[in-house]
Enzyme design. Structure first.
Site, short mmCIF file in Angstrom:
data_model
loop_
_atom_site.label_atom_id
_atom_site.label_comp_id
_atom_site.label_asym_id
_atom_site.label_seq_id
_atom_site.Cartn_x
_atom_site.Cartn_y
_atom_site.Cartn_z
N LYS A 187 -8.12 4.12 1.39
CA LYS A 187 -7.45 5.18 2.25
C LYS A 187 -7.38 6.52 1.16
O LYS A 187 -7.13 6.45 0.04
CB LYS A 187 -5.80 4.69 2.48
CG LYS A 187 -5.82 3.74 3.59
CD LYS A 187 -4.41 3.18 3.54
CE LYS A 187 -4.18 2.00 4.56
NZ LYS A 187 -3.05 1.50 4.53
N LYS A 230 -3.34 9.55 3.43
CA LYS A 230 -2.45 8.38 4.01
C LYS A 230 -1.23 8.04 3.01
O LYS A 230 -1.48 7.89 1.72
CB LYS A 230 -3.52 7.19 4.09
CG LYS A 230 -4.26 6.89 5.15
CD LYS A 230 -5.29 7.89 5.22
CE LYS A 230 -6.31 7.74 6.47
NZ LYS A 230 -7.33 8.78 6.37
N ASP A 257 -10.37 -11.42 -1.98
CA ASP A 257 -9.67 -10.05 -1.30
C ASP A 257 -9.76 -8.78 -2.10
O ASP A 257 -9.89 -7.73 -1.77
CB ASP A 257 -8.28 -10.36 -1.28
CG ASP A 257 -7.86 -11.50 -0.04
OD1 ASP A 257 -8.72 -11.42 1.08
OD2 ASP A 257 -6.82 -11.98 -0.35
N LYS A 258 -10.14 -9.08 -3.53
CA LYS A 258 -10.13 -8.07 -4.39
C LYS A 258 -11.57 -7.51 -4.50
O LYS A 258 -11.80 -6.27 -4.96
CB LYS A 258 -9.84 -8.56 -6.02
CG LYS A 258 -8.25 -8.45 -6.25
CD LYS A 258 -7.86 -6.84 -6.09
CE LYS A 258 -6.47 -6.85 -5.78
NZ LYS A 258 -6.17 -5.50 -5.16
N GLU A 265 -12.08 -0.48 5.64
CA GLU A 265 -11.83 -1.88 5.53
C GLU A 265 -13.05 -2.63 5.02
O GLU A 265 -14.28 -2.29 5.76
CB GLU A 265 -11.27 -2.35 6.95
CG GLU A 265 -9.99 -1.47 7.23
CD GLU A 265 -8.76 -1.34 6.36
OE1 GLU A 265 -8.77 -2.27 5.57
OE2 GLU A 265 -8.01 -0.37 6.64
N LYS A 290 -7.16 -16.79 -10.57
CA LYS A 290 -5.81 -16.50 -10.32
C LYS A 290 -5.12 -16.67 -11.45
O LYS A 290 -5.15 -17.70 -12.11
CB LYS A 290 -5.54 -16.87 -8.97
CG LYS A 290 -6.06 -16.62 -7.97
CD LYS A 290 -5.46 -17.43 -6.52
CE LYS A 290 -4.49 -16.87 -6.05
NZ LYS A 290 -4.16 -17.51 -4.76
N ASP A 307 0.79 5.82 2.68
CA ASP A 307 0.66 4.47 2.49
C ASP A 307 0.38 4.41 0.82
O ASP A 307 0.90 3.75 0.18
CB ASP A 307 -0.04 3.46 3.16
CG ASP A 307 0.39 3.15 4.59
OD1 ASP A 307 1.63 3.08 4.45
OD2 ASP A 307 -0.21 2.47 5.30
N ARG A 328 -5.07 -7.59 1.32
CA ARG A 328 -4.30 -8.57 1.59
C ARG A 328 -3.44 -9.00 0.38
O ARG A 328 -2.81 -10.00 0.28
CB ARG A 328 -5.29 -9.63 2.07
CG ARG A 328 -5.19 -10.09 3.40
CD ARG A 328 -5.60 -11.77 3.74
NE ARG A 328 -6.61 -12.17 2.89
CZ ARG A 328 -7.52 -13.20 3.46
NH1 ARG A 328 -7.42 -13.53 4.67
NH2 ARG A 328 -8.40 -13.63 2.89
N LYS A 329 -3.74 -8.08 -0.80
CA LYS A 329 -3.08 -8.37 -1.85
C LYS A 329 -1.99 -7.25 -2.44
O LYS A 329 -2.05 -6.75 -3.49
CB LYS A 329 -3.92 -8.79 -3.13
CG LYS A 329 -4.64 -10.06 -2.92
CD LYS A 329 -3.91 -11.16 -3.18
CE LYS A 329 -4.39 -12.39 -3.05
NZ LYS A 329 -4.22 -12.98 -1.65
N PHE A 347 -12.48 -26.10 -9.76
CA PHE A 347 -12.48 -24.99 -9.10
C PHE A 347 -13.95 -24.46 -9.18
O PHE A 347 -14.30 -23.36 -9.98
CB PHE A 347 -11.57 -23.76 -9.59
CG PHE A 347 -11.44 -22.61 -8.87
CD1 PHE A 347 -12.29 -22.46 -7.80
CD2 PHE A 347 -10.51 -21.64 -9.35
CE1 PHE A 347 -12.03 -21.18 -7.01
CE2 PHE A 347 -10.23 -20.60 -8.64
CZ PHE A 347 -11.26 -20.51 -7.49
N GLU A 406 -12.43 4.14 9.94
CA GLU A 406 -12.90 5.21 10.07
C GLU A 406 -12.84 6.20 8.96
O GLU A 406 -12.31 6.15 8.21
CB GLU A 406 -11.69 5.74 10.82
CG GLU A 406 -11.35 5.09 12.27
CD GLU A 406 -10.60 3.88 11.84
OE1 GLU A 406 -11.09 2.53 12.39
OE2 GLU A 406 -9.73 3.85 11.07
N ASP A 430 -13.59 -18.79 0.50
CA ASP A 430 -12.58 -18.12 0.90
C ASP A 430 -12.95 -16.89 1.75
O ASP A 430 -13.51 -16.16 0.78
CB ASP A 430 -11.05 -18.01 0.14
CG ASP A 430 -10.02 -18.12 1.04
OD1 ASP A 430 -9.94 -18.22 2.42
OD2 ASP A 430 -8.94 -18.31 0.40
N ALA A 431 -12.70 -16.41 2.84
CA ALA A 431 -13.04 -15.24 3.52
C ALA A 431 -11.92 -14.13 2.61
O ALA A 431 -10.85 -14.40 2.24
CB ALA A 431 -12.95 -15.13 4.79
N HIS A 443 -11.79 -12.43 -6.98
CA HIS A 443 -11.16 -12.99 -5.84
C HIS A 443 -11.74 -12.48 -4.54
O HIS A 443 -11.83 -11.09 -4.51
CB HIS A 443 -9.47 -12.67 -6.03
CG HIS A 443 -8.80 -13.31 -5.05
ND1 HIS A 443 -8.60 -13.02 -3.77
CD2 HIS A 443 -7.97 -14.65 -4.93
CE1 HIS A 443 -7.97 -13.57 -2.92
NE2 HIS A 443 -7.69 -14.66 -3.83
#
Length: 414
Positions: free
Chosen positions: A284, A288, A17-18, A43, A173, A290, A263-264, A249, A56, A257-258, A15
């Site tokens: 990260k 961090k 995003d993955k 990123e 998916k 998060d 995003r997941k 598909f 960074e 798709d970008a 995918h």
């Protein structure tokens, strides 16, 4: 409790995003393997024929980012034009990385609530809230919908890599809807799988015939193997099974798709079954919160359920940038706790050190990539960071902590 249906989704490593999450975490692994003190916020962006690294990084390590990116994309399966218009060998790789802001670095290096011990000398890398969750629906103490969605996605990727179904392409998916009765899962209502595929399968060109062939193959080679050890199994006569509902598909991955890192976040955690603080994990470094505090919150929640102090529990932690100790700790047991939430909070404060440096030390987060041959965080970037049966994750190993909590709770049960 009322009866309801709950749905969660997962995605394969192909995918868009993955792809980004895996590249960002591959960068993190490479840097920490050489320099465990690296500060990383990487990123990734992908689109047709393009991969961009930004963010960074402050590190003593020297990494060939372009080679690393191409290797990750190749291992996922995007290696020629047949893999969906995105090729590891020919895509453009752009690198736009800066160093960590000195204002952030200062707060992390020297906490506001400093004293002479290591744990207090490292502040949180950002403000924010993190949630951890556990429940007794599955052996790994995860909600059943996301657990099953991950199982299907993992099996879908497996049959592609092993060429059991050689017409499958990397993007895919899964989605699972579970029937609950009085708050307890009782049956699988619906399974949805969308998988990228070749435009022609064994000479079949008709779209409906192709979809029917894929549906039959996925039931036999993905659904049945992925669920064979579960008490709650899909029923071919009762469980609704949807495959590629649009009809086909073929165009997928970054061509369709970008993709972006982070995003997941719901796929990465609990499938929407628990709340989320909003922060992504991939790319990260452990300072961090998060990432590290979300791992710690899961560790706390899972320990509580493993100790049988609650059937389900959600932990919220909050932090301030440059401050070591959590600003707040909240426990929610959804009326399933055997002791009060106030008493549980007391036990948590006594048995868990939730300062960033203490979390890093407890889980050995800086050294896990080197200890695992240069690949650790990248493996968490697909199929979830929690409840993994295929990975040895330190925040999932709660046997010792659960025993401590069970012992500590006895005073409140007398």
């Amino acid at each position: 409790m009322i009866d309801f249906i709950f749905t969660s989704e997962s995605v394969t490593e192909g995918h868009p995003d993955k792809i980004c999450d895996q590249i960002s975490d591959a960068v993190l692994d490479a840097l920490l393997t050489v320099d465990p003190e690296s500060r990383v916020a990487c990123e990734t962006v992908v689109n047709t024929g393009l991969c961009l690294l930004t963010g960074e990084i402050t590190s003593k390590a020297k990494v060939d980012y372009i080679k690393l990116v191409r290797n990750v994309i190749k291992e996922i399966g995007y290696e020629d034009h047949k893999a969906g218009g995105f090729d590891a060998n020919s895509c453009a790789v752009l690198v736009a990385l800066d160093e960590q802001s000195p204002d952030i670095s200062q707060g992390v290096n020297e906490a506001d609530d400093i004293n002479n011990d290591l744990e207090n000398n490292t502040g949180a890398g950002d403000q924010g809230i993190m949630f951890g969750y556990a429940c007794d629906e599955t052996p790994e103490l995860m909600p059943l919908p996301i657990s099953l969605a991950h199982r299907l996605a993992i099996q879908l990727a497996k049959v592609r890599h092993e060429k059991v179904l050689n017409y499958l392409l990397p993007d895919g998916k899964t989605q699972v809807s579970i029937d609950y009765k009085k708050g307890v899962p009782v049956s699988i209502n619906t399974i949805l799988i969308s998988t990228q595929h070749n435009p022609e399968i064994d000479g079949i060109k008709d779209e409906e015939e192709i979809r029917q062939r894929i549906k039959e193959d996925l039931w036999t080679n993905v659904v049945i193997p992925a669920t064979e050890d579960l008490e709650i199994k899909p029923d071919i006569h009762k469980t609704r099974f949807l495959v590629n509902p649009t009809g086909k598909f073929v165009i997928g991955g970054p061509q369709g798709d970008a993709g972006l890192t982070g995003r997941k976040i719901i796929v990465d955690t609990y499938g929407g079954y628990a709340r989320h603080g909003g922060g992504a994990f991939s790319g990260k470094d452990p300072t961090k919160v998060d990432r590290s505090a979300a791992y710690a919150a899961r560790y706390v929640a899972k320990s509580i359920v493993k100790a049988k102090l609650a059937k389900k529990v959600e932990i919220q932690l909050s932090y301030a940038i440059g401050v070591a100790k959590p600003i707040s700790i909240l426990v929610e047991t959804f009326d399933t706790g055997v002791i009060s939430q106030t008493n549980l909070t007391e036990i948590i404060k006594e048995h868990f050190d939730l300062r960033p440096a203490a979390i890093i030390k407890e889980f050995n987060l800086r050294n896990l990539p080197k200890k695992n041959g240069g690949k650790f965080f990248r493996k968490t970037a697909s199929y979830g960071h929690f409840g993994r049966r295929d990975l040895e994750l330190p925040w999932e190993n709660v046997k010792e902590k659960a025993a401590q909590l069970a012992k500590a709770s006895k005073i409140f049960l007398e």
